[in-house]
Design a protein around this motif. Structure first.
Motif, PDB file in Angstrom:
ATOM      1  N   LYS A  88      13.864  49.629  59.864  1.00  0.00           N
ATOM      2  CA  LYS A  88      12.992  50.130  58.807  1.00  0.00           C
ATOM      3  C   LYS A  88      13.817  50.848  57.749  1.00  0.00           C
ATOM      4  CE  LYS A  88       8.279  50.770  60.064  1.00  0.00           C
ATOM      5  NZ  LYS A  88       7.228  51.590  60.567  1.00  0.00           N
ATOM      6  N   ASP A  89      13.622  50.429  56.525  1.00  0.00           N
ATOM      7  CA  ASP A  89      14.254  51.071  55.386  1.00  0.00           C
ATOM      8  C   ASP A  89      13.455  52.326  55.063  1.00  0.00           C
ATOM      9  OD1 ASP A  89      15.708  51.526  52.987  1.00  0.00           O
ATOM     10  OD2 ASP A  89      14.231  50.360  51.854  1.00  0.00           O
ATOM     11  N   GLU A  90      14.123  53.457  54.986  1.00  0.00           N
ATOM     12  CA  GLU A  90      13.443  54.726  54.731  1.00  0.00           C
ATOM     13  C   GLU A  90      12.740  54.747  53.375  1.00  0.00           C
ATOM     14  OE1 GLU A  90      16.096  58.023  55.329  1.00  0.00           O
ATOM     15  OE2 GLU A  90      16.603  57.356  57.354  1.00  0.00           O
ATOM     16  N   THR A  91      13.280  54.058  52.405  1.00  0.00           N
ATOM     17  CA  THR A  91      12.701  54.065  51.059  1.00  0.00           C
ATOM     18  C   THR A  91      11.410  53.254  50.983  1.00  0.00           C
ATOM     19  OG1 THR A  91      14.927  54.257  50.143  1.00  0.00           O
ATOM     20  CG2 THR A  91      13.183  53.630  48.623  1.00  0.00           C
ATOM     21  N   SER A  92      11.455  52.025  51.494  1.00  0.00           N
ATOM     22  CA  SER A  92      10.299  51.131  51.364  1.00  0.00           C
ATOM     23  C   SER A  92       9.361  51.188  52.568  1.00  0.00           C
ATOM     24  CB  SER A  92      10.773  49.685  51.167  1.00  0.00           C
ATOM     25  OG  SER A  92      11.385  49.212  52.361  1.00  0.00           O
ATOM     26  N   GLY A  93       9.865  51.660  53.711  1.00  0.00           N
ATOM     27  CA  GLY A  93       9.053  51.655  54.930  1.00  0.00           C
ATOM     28  C   GLY A  93       8.949  50.288  55.577  1.00  0.00           C
ATOM     29  N   LYS A  94       9.620  49.288  55.011  1.00  0.00           N
ATOM     30  CA  LYS A  94       9.608  47.927  55.555  1.00  0.00           C
ATOM     31  C   LYS A  94      10.909  47.668  56.304  1.00  0.00           C
ATOM     32  CE  LYS A  94       9.239  45.071  52.221  1.00  0.00           C
ATOM     33  NZ  LYS A  94       9.075  44.188  51.077  1.00  0.00           N
ATOM     34  N   TYR A  95      10.847  46.747  57.280  1.00  0.00           N
ATOM     35  CA  TYR A  95      12.076  46.311  57.935  1.00  0.00           C
ATOM     36  C   TYR A  95      12.898  45.530  56.929  1.00  0.00           C
ATOM     37  CZ  TYR A  95      10.892  47.842  62.624  1.00  0.00           C
ATOM     38  OH  TYR A  95      10.624  48.617  63.720  1.00  0.00           O
ATOM     39  N   ARG A  96      14.195  45.808  56.921  1.00  0.00           N
ATOM     40  CA  ARG A  96      15.113  45.167  55.982  1.00  0.00           C
ATOM     41  C   ARG A  96      16.428  44.876  56.673  1.00  0.00           C
ATOM     42  NH1 ARG A  96      14.541  46.615  50.381  1.00  0.00           N
ATOM     43  NH2 ARG A  96      15.781  44.736  50.147  1.00  0.00           N
ATOM     44  N   LEU A  97      17.209  43.983  56.073  1.00  0.00           N
ATOM     45  CA  LEU A  97      18.602  43.802  56.473  1.00  0.00           C
ATOM     46  C   LEU A  97      19.381  44.927  55.814  1.00  0.00           C
ATOM     47  CD1 LEU A  97      19.067  39.967  56.015  1.00  0.00           C
ATOM     48  CD2 LEU A  97      19.174  41.227  58.162  1.00  0.00           C
ATOM     49  N   ILE A  98      19.994  45.771  56.623  1.00  0.00           N
ATOM     50  CA  ILE A  98      20.664  46.964  56.137  1.00  0.00           C
ATOM     51  C   ILE A  98      22.166  46.856  56.423  1.00  0.00           C
ATOM     52  CG2 ILE A  98      20.844  49.484  56.380  1.00  0.00           C
ATOM     53  CD1 ILE A  98      18.120  48.729  55.307  1.00  0.00           C
ATOM     54  N   TYR A  99      22.952  47.293  55.461  1.00  0.00           N
ATOM     55  CA  TYR A  99      24.399  47.411  55.638  1.00  0.00           C
ATOM     56  C   TYR A  99      24.718  48.884  55.865  1.00  0.00           C
ATOM     57  CZ  TYR A  99      29.306  47.898  54.339  1.00  0.00           C
ATOM     58  OH  TYR A  99      30.644  48.218  54.325  1.00  0.00           O
ATOM     59  N   GLN A 100      25.560  49.143  56.861  1.00  0.00           N
ATOM     60  CA  GLN A 100      25.989  50.504  57.132  1.00  0.00           C
ATOM     61  C   GLN A 100      27.506  50.547  57.235  1.00  0.00           C
ATOM     62  OE1 GLN A 100      25.239  52.223  61.056  1.00  0.00           O
ATOM     63  NE2 GLN A 100      24.704  54.142  60.056  1.00  0.00           N
ATOM     64  N   ARG A 101      28.086  51.541  56.590  1.00  0.00           N
ATOM     65  CA  ARG A 101      29.521  51.806  56.717  1.00  0.00           C
ATOM     66  C   ARG A 101      29.662  53.259  57.148  1.00  0.00           C
ATOM     67  NH1 ARG A 101      34.659  49.729  54.989  1.00  0.00           N
ATOM     68  NH2 ARG A 101      36.096  51.405  54.428  1.00  0.00           N
ATOM     69  N   LEU A 102      30.205  53.453  58.346  1.00  0.00           N
ATOM     70  CA  LEU A 102      30.419  54.778  58.920  1.00  0.00           C
ATOM     71  C   LEU A 102      31.905  55.065  59.005  1.00  0.00           C
ATOM     72  CD1 LEU A 102      28.130  55.169  62.081  1.00  0.00           C
ATOM     73  CD2 LEU A 102      27.997  56.446  59.958  1.00  0.00           C
ATOM     74  N   LEU A 103      32.276  56.280  58.675  1.00  0.00           N
ATOM     75  CA  LEU A 103      33.649  56.730  58.864  1.00  0.00           C
ATOM     76  C   LEU A 103      33.638  57.529  60.164  1.00  0.00           C
ATOM     77  CD1 LEU A 103      34.315  57.988  55.233  1.00  0.00           C
ATOM     78  CD2 LEU A 103      34.584  55.688  56.162  1.00  0.00           C
ATOM     79  N   GLU A 104      34.358  57.031  61.149  1.00  0.00           N
ATOM     80  CA  GLU A 104      34.305  57.624  62.483  1.00  0.00           C
ATOM     81  C   GLU A 104      35.665  58.174  62.884  1.00  0.00           C
ATOM     82  OE1 GLU A 104      33.680  55.311  66.411  1.00  0.00           O
ATOM     83  OE2 GLU A 104      31.679  55.874  65.686  1.00  0.00           O
ATOM     84  N   SER A 105      35.658  59.401  63.385  1.00  0.00           N
ATOM     85  CA  SER A 105      36.889  60.033  63.854  1.00  0.00           C
ATOM     86  C   SER A 105      37.387  59.303  65.099  1.00  0.00           C
ATOM     87  CB  SER A 105      36.634  61.500  64.197  1.00  0.00           C
ATOM     88  OG  SER A 105      37.738  62.033  64.895  1.00  0.00           O
ATOM     89  N   GLU A 106      38.685  59.139  65.160  1.00  0.00           N
ATOM     90  CA  GLU A 106      39.279  58.523  66.342  1.00  0.00           C
ATOM     91  C   GLU A 106      39.660  59.566  67.382  1.00  0.00           C
ATOM     92  OE1 GLU A 106      41.737  54.947  65.831  1.00  0.00           O
ATOM     93  OE2 GLU A 106      41.694  55.421  63.689  1.00  0.00           O
ATOM     94  N   GLU A 107      39.547  60.851  67.020  1.00  0.00           N
ATOM     95  CA  GLU A 107      39.947  61.914  67.949  1.00  0.00           C
ATOM     96  C   GLU A 107      38.830  62.884  68.304  1.00  0.00           C
ATOM     97  OE1 GLU A 107      43.390  63.859  66.335  1.00  0.00           O
ATOM     98  OE2 GLU A 107      44.675  62.134  66.726  1.00  0.00           O
ATOM     99  N   ILE A 108      37.861  63.051  67.424  1.00  0.00           N
ATOM    100  CA  ILE A 108      36.782  64.015  67.673  1.00  0.00           C
ATOM    101  C   ILE A 108      35.516  63.234  68.024  1.00  0.00           C
ATOM    102  CG2 ILE A 108      35.419  65.921  66.726  1.00  0.00           C
ATOM    103  CD1 ILE A 108      37.764  66.370  64.726  1.00  0.00           C
ATOM    104  N   PRO A 109      35.139  63.209  69.307  1.00  0.00           N
ATOM    105  CA  PRO A 109      33.956  62.443  69.717  1.00  0.00           C
ATOM    106  C   PRO A 109      32.702  62.888  68.952  1.00  0.00           C
ATOM    107  CG  PRO A 109      35.177  63.229  71.630  1.00  0.00           C
ATOM    108  CD  PRO A 109      35.776  63.897  70.424  1.00  0.00           C
ATOM    109  N   GLY A 110      31.948  61.914  68.493  1.00  0.00           N
ATOM    110  CA  GLY A 110      30.698  62.191  67.804  1.00  0.00           C
ATOM    111  C   GLY A 110      30.820  62.520  66.333  1.00  0.00           C
TER     112      GLY A 110
END
Length: 148
Positions: A88-110
């Motif tokens: 679900k897209d927060e803006t439209s409230g409809k299910y959508r194909l969403i792209y996500q890019r996360l920057l994740e630490s390799e040393e600090i879990p979470g």
């Protein structure tokens, strides 16, 4: 193709090659955008009230903006995780194909920093070009989730 617009034959030849490749690229861009729209439409027709995610790529290359976000964590290495989601897209409230890019630490879990989260069709073209070969994976994950 263009007519001879340049005095230099080498320049004319180089430009004609560029022009041909640009035409092919533009056709591919149109086809990719159409695939994204068509897949979203077909998934809407199925009315699947379930979410799915596929991790697509891991990178250690960051944009200037991303480097600014992670530099406060001195000496802590990060990786960028790219995912495709059906949710679900927060803006439209409809299910959508969403792209996500996360920057994740390799040393600090979470520890992760969201760099981008938006409907795939609204992403910059380089993102759509990179994600297009992976669209089938989200369909496969959805199929696995509803197998009875």
């Amino acid at each position: 193709m263009s007519h001879n617009a340049f005095q230099s034959e080498k320049l004319q030849s180089a430009f004609e090659k560029l022009e041909g490749k640009a035409e092919i690229l533009n056709q591919n861009i149109d086809a990719i955008s159409e695939d994204i729209r068509a897949l979203e439409e077909k998934l809407h027709i199925l009315q699947l009230p379930i979410s799915a995610q596929v991790k697509v790529a891991v990178s250690t290359k960051f944009s200037k903006e991303e480097e600014d976000k992670i530099k406060i964590y001195e000496e802590c290495p990060f990786k960028a995780l790219e995912s495709l989601k059906w949710e679900k897209d927060e803006t439209s409230g409809k299910y959508r194909l969403i792209y996500q890019r996360l920057l994740e630490s390799e040393e600090i879990p979470g520890l992760s920093i969201e760099s981008m989260l938006r409907p795939l069709i609204e992403c910059p073209m380089p993102v759509r070009l990179r994600m297009h070969p992976h669209l089938h994976k989200i369909v496969e994950v959805l199929t696995e989730q509803i197998e009875v």
